[in-house]
Design a protein around this motif. Structure first.
Motif, PDB file in Angstrom:
ATOM      1  N   MET A   1       0.821  -1.193   0.000  1.00 55.85           N
ATOM      2  CA  MET A   1       0.000   0.000   0.000  1.00 55.85           C
ATOM      3  C   MET A   1       0.866   1.257   0.000  1.00 55.85           C
ATOM      4  SD  MET A   1      -3.080   0.942   0.070  1.00 55.85           S
ATOM      5  CE  MET A   1      -4.054   2.334   0.449  1.00 55.85           C
ATOM      6  N   ILE A   2       1.899   1.246   0.807  1.00 59.61           N
ATOM      7  CA  ILE A   2       2.772   2.419   0.891  1.00 59.61           C
ATOM      8  C   ILE A   2       3.521   2.626  -0.421  1.00 59.61           C
ATOM      9  CG2 ILE A   2       4.782   3.374   2.076  1.00 59.61           C
ATOM     10  CD1 ILE A   2       3.796   1.944   4.601  1.00 59.61           C
ATOM     11  N   ILE A   3       3.951   1.528  -1.047  1.00 62.30           N
ATOM     12  CA  ILE A   3       4.680   1.647  -2.311  1.00 62.30           C
ATOM     13  C   ILE A   3       3.763   2.203  -3.401  1.00 62.30           C
ATOM     14  CG2 ILE A   3       5.982   0.376  -4.047  1.00 62.30           C
ATOM     15  CD1 ILE A   3       6.723  -1.624  -1.883  1.00 62.30           C
ATOM     16  N   SER A   4       2.499   1.803  -3.385  1.00 60.91           N
ATOM     17  CA  SER A   4       1.546   2.332  -4.368  1.00 60.91           C
ATOM     18  C   SER A   4       1.317   3.822  -4.165  1.00 60.91           C
ATOM     19  CB  SER A   4       0.209   1.598  -4.250  1.00 60.91           C
ATOM     20  OG  SER A   4       0.383   0.237  -4.501  1.00 60.91           O
ATOM     21  N   ILE A   5       1.196   4.242  -2.920  1.00 67.17           N
ATOM     22  CA  ILE A   5       0.997   5.666  -2.633  1.00 67.17           C
ATOM     23  C   ILE A   5       2.223   6.475  -3.053  1.00 67.17           C
ATOM     24  CG2 ILE A   5       0.683   7.338  -0.769  1.00 67.17           C
ATOM     25  CD1 ILE A   5      -1.052   5.211   0.627  1.00 67.17           C
ATOM     26  N   LEU A   6       3.411   5.944  -2.792  1.00 70.81           N
ATOM     27  CA  LEU A   6       4.621   6.639  -3.229  1.00 70.81           C
ATOM     28  C   LEU A   6       4.710   6.705  -4.753  1.00 70.81           C
ATOM     29  CD1 LEU A   6       7.269   5.258  -0.720  1.00 70.81           C
ATOM     30  CD2 LEU A   6       6.301   7.554  -0.808  1.00 70.81           C
ATOM     31  N   GLY A   7       4.240   5.671  -5.431  1.00 70.83           N
ATOM     32  CA  GLY A   7       4.226   5.695  -6.893  1.00 70.83           C
ATOM     33  C   GLY A   7       3.284   6.748  -7.436  1.00 70.83           C
ATOM     34  N   ILE A   8       2.096   6.848  -6.851  1.00 69.83           N
ATOM     35  CA  ILE A   8       1.141   7.873  -7.288  1.00 69.83           C
ATOM     36  C   ILE A   8       1.693   9.267  -7.021  1.00 69.83           C
ATOM     37  CG2 ILE A   8      -1.149   8.845  -6.848  1.00 69.83           C
ATOM     38  CD1 ILE A   8      -2.072   5.958  -6.311  1.00 69.83           C
ATOM     39  N   ARG A   9       2.319   9.433  -5.868  1.00 71.50           N
ATOM     40  CA  ARG A   9       2.917  10.732  -5.536  1.00 71.50           C
ATOM     41  C   ARG A   9       4.051  11.075  -6.501  1.00 71.50           C
ATOM     42  NH1 ARG A   9       6.276  12.227  -0.202  1.00 71.50           N
ATOM     43  NH2 ARG A   9       6.407  14.450  -0.578  1.00 71.50           N
ATOM     44  N   GLY A  10       4.857  10.071  -6.857  1.00 70.85           N
ATOM     45  CA  GLY A  10       5.940  10.303  -7.811  1.00 70.85           C
ATOM     46  C   GLY A  10       5.435  10.702  -9.178  1.00 70.85           C
ATOM     47  N   ILE A  11       4.315  10.132  -9.603  1.00 69.88           N
ATOM     48  CA  ILE A  11       3.740  10.518 -10.893  1.00 69.88           C
ATOM     49  C   ILE A  11       3.230  11.950 -10.844  1.00 69.88           C
ATOM     50  CG2 ILE A  11       1.817  10.074 -12.462  1.00 69.88           C
ATOM     51  CD1 ILE A  11       2.180   7.117 -11.876  1.00 69.88           C
ATOM     52  N   LEU A  12       2.582  12.306  -9.751  1.00 71.63           N
ATOM     53  CA  LEU A  12       2.029  13.654  -9.650  1.00 71.63           C
ATOM     54  C   LEU A  12       3.110  14.725  -9.528  1.00 71.63           C
ATOM     55  CD1 LEU A  12      -1.022  12.998  -7.315  1.00 71.63           C
ATOM     56  CD2 LEU A  12      -1.019  13.332  -9.787  1.00 71.63           C
ATOM     57  N   LEU A  13       4.252  14.391  -8.921  1.00 68.74           N
ATOM     58  CA  LEU A  13       5.315  15.387  -8.743  1.00 68.74           C
ATOM     59  C   LEU A  13       6.225  15.521  -9.961  1.00 68.74           C
ATOM     60  CD1 LEU A  13       6.376  14.720  -5.050  1.00 68.74           C
ATOM     61  CD2 LEU A  13       4.989  16.587  -5.945  1.00 68.74           C
ATOM     62  N   ASN A  14       6.347  14.480 -10.778  1.00 59.42           N
ATOM     63  CA  ASN A  14       7.281  14.495 -11.909  1.00 59.42           C
ATOM     64  C   ASN A  14       6.521  14.413 -13.223  1.00 59.42           C
ATOM     65  OD1 ASN A  14       9.571  14.437 -10.250  1.00 59.42           O
ATOM     66  ND2 ASN A  14       9.328  12.253  -9.950  1.00 59.42           N
ATOM     67  N   ARG A  15       5.816  15.446 -13.560  1.00 58.76           N
ATOM     68  CA  ARG A  15       5.042  15.433 -14.803  1.00 58.76           C
ATOM     69  C   ARG A  15       5.809  15.990 -15.993  1.00 58.76           C
ATOM     70  NH1 ARG A  15      -1.035  17.297 -13.196  1.00 58.76           N
ATOM     71  NH2 ARG A  15      -1.403  15.693 -11.641  1.00 58.76           N
ATOM     72  N   GLN A  16       6.981  16.543 -15.788  1.00 57.91           N
ATOM     73  CA  GLN A  16       7.693  17.176 -16.893  1.00 57.91           C
ATOM     74  C   GLN A  16       8.419  16.157 -17.779  1.00 57.91           C
ATOM     75  OE1 GLN A  16       8.268  18.354 -13.673  1.00 57.91           O
ATOM     76  NE2 GLN A  16       6.916  20.119 -13.808  1.00 57.91           N
ATOM     77  N   ASN A  17       8.983  15.123 -17.178  1.00 60.91           N
ATOM     78  CA  ASN A  17       9.820  14.199 -17.929  1.00 60.91           C
ATOM     79  C   ASN A  17       9.154  12.833 -17.966  1.00 60.91           C
ATOM     80  OD1 ASN A  17      11.865  12.831 -19.145  1.00 60.91           O
ATOM     81  ND2 ASN A  17      13.455  13.475 -17.712  1.00 60.91           N
ATOM     82  N   ILE A  18       8.911  12.322 -19.165  1.00 59.87           N
ATOM     83  CA  ILE A  18       8.214  11.045 -19.309  1.00 59.87           C
ATOM     84  C   ILE A  18       9.084   9.884 -18.836  1.00 59.87           C
ATOM     85  CG2 ILE A  18       8.907  10.692 -21.698  1.00 59.87           C
ATOM     86  CD1 ILE A  18       5.425   9.883 -20.661  1.00 59.87           C
ATOM     87  N   LEU A  19      10.401   9.994 -18.986  1.00 57.92           N
ATOM     88  CA  LEU A  19      11.278   8.901 -18.560  1.00 57.92           C
ATOM     89  C   LEU A  19      11.350   8.811 -17.039  1.00 57.92           C
ATOM     90  CD1 LEU A  19      14.141   9.264 -21.155  1.00 57.92           C
ATOM     91  CD2 LEU A  19      12.299   7.602 -21.120  1.00 57.92           C
TER      92      LEU A  19
END
Length: 76
Positions: A1-19
């Motif tokens: 659960m924590i890893i999924s939340i960190l993944g969602i947060r990482g997507i929301l914070l890093n929207r500039q670079n697709i890689l």
């Protein structure tokens, strides 16, 4: 659960670079894979393990698309 939340947060914070945005997606796939395996063992069912075998296929496809985007961006 924590890893999924960190993944969602990482997507929301890093929207500039697709890689860089593909790395949190990879961690979310690994979290879902871990959930499939844990629930498969706890419920004594093979269906979760069969789904867990399909997750690396999706991850490999995602990395191939990332490499293609990298090649198109920097070599063309």
């Amino acid at each position: 659960m924590i890893i999924s939340i960190l993944g969602i947060r990482g997507i929301l914070l890093n929207r500039q670079n697709i890689l860089i945005m593909s790395m949190p997606i990879e961690s979310m796939l690994l979290a879902f894979n871990l959930n499939f395996l844990v629930f498969s063992v706890s419920l004594d069912d093979m269906m979760g393990q069969s789904f867990a075998s399909l997750v690396p296929t999706v991850a490999a496809t995602k990395s191939d698309i990332g490499i293609a985007i990298f090649i198109i961006t920097f070599l063309v």
